[in-house]
Write an enzyme that holds these catalytic residues in place. Structure first.
Site, PDB file in Angstrom:
ATOM      1  N   TYR A 110      38.787  30.209  45.714  1.00 61.91           N
ATOM      2  CA  TYR A 110      38.481  31.290  46.656  1.00 61.91           C
ATOM      3  C   TYR A 110      37.746  30.699  47.874  1.00 61.91           C
ATOM      4  CZ  TYR A 110      36.251  35.520  48.411  1.00 61.91           C
ATOM      5  OH  TYR A 110      35.818  36.545  49.202  1.00 61.91           O
TER       6      TYR A 110
ATOM      7  N   ASP B 240      36.028  31.359  37.011  1.00 62.98           N
ATOM      8  CA  ASP B 240      36.059  32.577  37.826  1.00 62.98           C
ATOM      9  C   ASP B 240      37.232  33.404  37.307  1.00 62.98           C
ATOM     10  OD1 ASP B 240      36.601  34.539  39.772  1.00 62.98           O
ATOM     11  OD2 ASP B 240      35.874  33.285  41.415  1.00 62.98           O
TER      12      ASP B 240
END
Ligand SMILES: *Cc1c(COP(=O)(O)O)cnc(C)c1O
Length: 381
Positions: free
Chosen positions: A102, A174
């Site tokens: 990300y 994540d």
């Protein structure tokens, strides 16, 4: 009695709340502080909302229950959660991470973690050999996202856990993209799971939140100490909004996934689409690993169109689908990673990852699938 995931989404940690009034919805304890019972006695659980608050605690118990975690800490955003995790490390510690993380996490590394002396090695964690050769003796953690953003690369969580365990390093996952409804990394050997609660957990594109789910008590004590010191914990009202979102997590995830499957199939047959990246497609390189370690393929996909102009045309012409960042809500959202979420990634790196100027990322919502398909069809006409 052990409950299934759908039931745990609705009922959270326990059926009844501590105020003894049997309210069905968890009350919002909109208070900054709590009275001491008398001189010489501290309140037994709640002192001050930066440390603990009943509404937030109930949310944390709920997320722990969904992730199979020993403890969970709720933060004001996904980035606040990830930033707290990186405070576990000391100057000189080496961390191996997925090469297509990300964008915000990459920015955190560049702006904060490197300044604090951490050494970050970006490797293709979907490639077992690349991962093996990255495991230098001073590696203290492996940090992965699977499926990744926006290329949907799949990393083998069990394999990462093996590498990490061998040298006492932490595995941090994540899990935002699949949510605890489809994937539970702690059961596969992860030590810490992070979430942007802003996405599927909250699920309504209206609240920011983040979570750190800890496999064991020792880690959770360290994360709680860090969060008390740095102060990024979630407010009572936002905790309640998260609880409300989580009640419908199961039905939202199922519906969004069903829509994503239909859209991926449609895109595969469209003449202006050159490539579809969706882990639910059997020809996706990560299909098998994902099927082994999760219960679904989620509702995130990306696709390449025949030119940059076509990509821009799609963004301009979509009517139901909205040109916006973020993901995981009821509304389908589309982005052009090259100029938005991944604008901070150097061009050379982007090319290597396959993030071209004709790649679009779609967060499939819970609208009617046929309406979404017709919207994409008219936008590409
Ligand atoms: C959005 C996101 C984050 C950051 O979360 P915020 O709530 O926006 O701070 C981290 N990881 C992934 C995979 C995300 O999609």
């Amino acid at each position: 009695m052990s409950q299934n995931l759908e039931t745990r989404c609705v009922h959270g940690g326990s059926h009844r709340f501590p105020d003894g009034r049997d309210s069905i919805s968890m009350p919002i304890y909109q208070t900054a502080t709590f009275a001491h019972p008398d001189l010489g006695h501290s309140p037994d659980r709640f002192y001050y909302t930066r440390l603990t608050n009943p509404t937030r605690n109930y949310l944390e118990e709920t997320v722990s229950s969904l992730e199979g975690a020993g403890d969970t800490v709720a933060f004001t955003s996904g980035m606040a959660a990830i930033a707290a995790v990186f405070e576990l490390f000391a100057p000189g510690d080496r961390i191996v991470c997925s090469s297509d993380l990300y964008g915000g996490t990459v920015l955190l590394f560049d702006l904060v973690s490197r300044k604090n002396g951490l050494v970050l090695d970006f490797v293709d964690t979907a490639d077992a050999d690349a991962l093996a050769s990255a495991m230098a003796p001073d590696v203290k953690a492996i940090y992965i996202e699977t499926p990744s953003n926006p290329m949907m690369n799949v990393t083998d969580i069990r394999l990462c856990a093996e590498f990490a365990k061998k040298q006492g390093a932490l595995l941090i996952v994540d899990n935002t993209f699949l949510s605890p409804y489809f994937q539970n990394p702690i059961a596969l050997g992860a030590d810490l799971v992070v979430h942007s609660g802003t996405k599927y957990l909250g699920g309504h594109n209206d609240t920011l939140a983040g979570f750190v789910c800890c496999a064991d008590a020792a880690l959770s004590q360290r994360i709680r100490r860090i969060s008390s010191a740095t102060g990024g914990l979630l407010a009572p009202f936002d905790s309640w909004l998260m609880l409300r979102g989580i009640k419908t997590l199961a039905v939202r995830m199922e519906r969004a996934q069903e829509n994503a499957r239909a859209i991926a199939a449609f895109l595969q047959t469209h003449p202006r689409v050159t490539r579809v990246h969706y882990v639910g497609l059997p020809d996706h390189p990560g299909y098998e690993v994902n099927a082994r370690q999760s219960r679904g393929s989620g509702a995130m996909l990306s696709f390449a169109v025949d030119s940059h102009e076509t990509a821009l045309q799609v963004l301009e012409k979509v009517k139901i689908i909205t040109f916006a960042e973020s993901l995981g809500g009821p509304e389908s959202l589309i982005t052009l990673p090259v100029t938005q979420t991944h604008a901070d990634v150097p061009e050379e790196e982007r090319e290597k990852l396959g993030i071209t100027d004709s790649l679009l990322r779609l967060s499939v919502g819970i609208e009617n699938a046929q309406d979404l398909i017709e919207d994409l069809r008219q936008a590409m006409a």
